[in-house]
Design an enzyme around this catalytic site. Structure first.
Site, PDB file in Angstrom:
ATOM      1  N   ASN A  67      -8.120   8.005   3.192  1.00 44.02           N
ATOM      2  CA  ASN A  67      -7.123   8.088   2.121  1.00 44.02           C
ATOM      3  C   ASN A  67      -6.777   6.660   1.717  1.00 44.02           C
ATOM      4  O   ASN A  67      -6.069   5.967   2.442  1.00 44.02           O
ATOM      5  CB  ASN A  67      -5.876   8.830   2.643  1.00 44.02           C
ATOM      6  N   TRP A  68      -7.306   6.254   0.583  1.00 38.29           N
ATOM      7  CA  TRP A  68      -7.109   4.854   0.167  1.00 38.29           C
ATOM      8  C   TRP A  68      -5.744   4.598  -0.454  1.00 38.29           C
ATOM      9  O   TRP A  68      -5.399   3.457  -0.741  1.00 38.29           O
ATOM     10  CB  TRP A  68      -8.223   4.458  -0.820  1.00 38.29           C
ATOM     11  N   LYS A  69      -5.010   5.653  -0.723  1.00 36.47           N
ATOM     12  CA  LYS A  69      -3.688   5.517  -1.354  1.00 36.47           C
ATOM     13  C   LYS A  69      -3.793   4.636  -2.604  1.00 36.47           C
ATOM     14  O   LYS A  69      -4.787   4.714  -3.324  1.00 36.47           O
ATOM     15  CB  LYS A  69      -2.672   4.953  -0.352  1.00 36.47           C
ATOM     16  N   HIS A  86       0.693  15.319   1.054  1.00 40.01           N
ATOM     17  CA  HIS A  86       0.827  14.126   1.900  1.00 40.01           C
ATOM     18  C   HIS A  86       2.306  13.766   2.018  1.00 40.01           C
ATOM     19  O   HIS A  86       3.069  13.917   1.059  1.00 40.01           O
ATOM     20  CB  HIS A  86       0.032  12.961   1.292  1.00 40.01           C
ATOM     21  N   GLU A 138       3.843  11.069   1.888  1.00 39.23           N
ATOM     22  CA  GLU A 138       4.352  10.119   0.890  1.00 39.23           C
ATOM     23  C   GLU A 138       4.682  10.829  -0.420  1.00 39.23           C
ATOM     24  O   GLU A 138       5.663  10.492  -1.087  1.00 39.23           O
ATOM     25  CB  GLU A 138       3.325   8.986   0.681  1.00 39.23           C
ATOM     26  N   GLU A 169      -0.186  15.129  10.424  1.00 39.04           N
ATOM     27  CA  GLU A 169       0.130  13.712  10.295  1.00 39.04           C
ATOM     28  C   GLU A 169       1.612  13.484  10.625  1.00 39.04           C
ATOM     29  O   GLU A 169       2.471  13.614   9.728  1.00 39.04           O
ATOM     30  CB  GLU A 169      -0.123  13.243   8.860  1.00 39.04           C
ATOM     31  N   GLY A 200       0.866   4.669   9.010  1.00 33.17           N
ATOM     32  CA  GLY A 200       1.005   3.279   8.576  1.00 33.17           C
ATOM     33  C   GLY A 200       1.893   2.433   9.471  1.00 33.17           C
ATOM     34  O   GLY A 200       2.279   1.327   9.093  1.00 33.17           O
ATOM     35  N   SER A 227      -2.204   6.262  11.894  1.00 28.80           N
ATOM     36  CA  SER A 227      -2.651   5.046  12.582  1.00 28.80           C
ATOM     37  C   SER A 227      -3.909   5.259  13.422  1.00 28.80           C
ATOM     38  O   SER A 227      -4.026   4.712  14.526  1.00 28.80           O
ATOM     39  CB  SER A 227      -1.517   4.450  13.413  1.00 28.80           C
ATOM     40  N   GLY A 255      -5.830   6.286   6.869  1.00 30.27           N
ATOM     41  CA  GLY A 255      -5.334   5.450   5.776  1.00 30.27           C
ATOM     42  C   GLY A 255      -5.853   4.029   5.907  1.00 30.27           C
ATOM     43  O   GLY A 255      -6.979   3.708   5.521  1.00 30.27           O
ATOM     44  N   GLY A 256      -5.043   3.157   6.485  1.00 31.40           N
ATOM     45  CA  GLY A 256      -5.344   1.721   6.547  1.00 31.40           C
ATOM     46  C   GLY A 256      -6.751   1.391   7.034  1.00 31.40           C
ATOM     47  O   GLY A 256      -7.437   0.557   6.436  1.00 31.40           O
TER      48      GLY A 256
END
Ligand code: PEP
Length: 252
Positions: A9-11, A96, A98, A168, A174, A214, A235-236
């Site tokens: 997930n590159w956001k 998600h 966010e 999640e 993150g 993470s 993500g990251g």
């Protein structure tokens, strides 16, 4: 036997030049390996076209990070399931944390998004997970149960068959703090039990439940060894080809 899925997930990250570098790097790494997982990247909408041509001859699939809950019409700035389908997108993240936080997405909207995706043969990756105070109060199972019941229990079995669930925990997204293998496993087993109770054991045994929060090249192998963890929503660590490739390679 469920095949693992590693989804990036590159956001709201990466630009066109970074994407070209990422693509050539990951493709050359994947060339000499036989990954034991399905691979998915969910870039920002505007880079789907670029990635589609870069990944055209690879086994990397593309997904979207969001879809609108309406079929079409006066919804400025929004993207419909039909548009994603037009771009040959086969996956889409739904719910998600966010988006739940910043866009106040309700269970009704999330259900409608899934219905829109189903109408276009796009597979939803449905996210759920508790916040830190909820875990600290010992309410995490109840919270996740409510999120799942509030959306997935509205769906008929043929739609449910297209769902991937991503657990999640919000406190792990993150933050660099990962759920322990046991914390993740017990929630995944709980989710599978809920699904079994509602839709039967066959569907529950077939549905993929990803862990997100993470995930890194260092912790992926152990997490993915747990019996109910079927891969990760990353993500990251999905932004760099090296770490994303290592996570893919952690799938045994
Ligand atoms: C995510 O965005 O879904 C996520 C899990 O992010 P990270 O891996 O950076 O925690």
């Amino acid at each position: 036997m469920r095949k693992k899925l590693v989804a990036g997930n590159w956001k709201m990250n990466q630009n066109s030049a970074e994407i070209s570098l990422f693509a050539s790097d990951i493709l050359s790494r994947l060339q000499d390996s036989t990954p034991n997982a399905d691979i998915l990247i969910c870039p920002p909408f505007v880079y789907i076209e670029q990635l589609k041509s870069l990944f055209a001859h690879s086994n990397i699939q593309l997904g979207a990070q969001n879809v609108n809950n309406n079929k079409n019409g006066a919804f400025t700035g929004e993207i419909s399931a039909a548009m994603l389908s037009d771009m040959e997108i086969k996956w889409c993240i739904v719910g998600h944390s966010e988006r739940r936080k910043y866009n106040h997405e309700s269970n009704t909207e999330l259900t409608q998004k899934i219905e829109q995706l189903f109408s276009m043969q796009i597979n939803p990756v449905f996210c759920c997970g508790e916040m830190l105070p909820e875990r600290n109060a010992g309410n995490h199972f109840e919270v996740v149960k409510k999120q799942i019941e509030g959306v997935l229990w509205n769906l008929p079995e043929d739609v449910m068959n297209t769902i991937t669930i991503a657990y999640e925990p919000v406190w792990a997204i993150g933050t660099g703090v990962t759920a322990s293998n046991n914390q993740a496993q017990e929630m995944h087993a709980f989710i599978r039990m809920l699904v079994s109770g509602k839709f039967g054991d066959t569907l529950a045994q077939n549905i993929r439940i990803l862990y997100g929060g993470s995930v890194t090249a260092d912790n992926a192998s152990e997490l993915f060894l747990m019996p109910d963890i079927d891969g990760g929503l990353v993500g990251g660590a999905s932004l760099k080809a090296e770490s994303f490739f290592q996570i893919i390679n952690s799938c045994k």
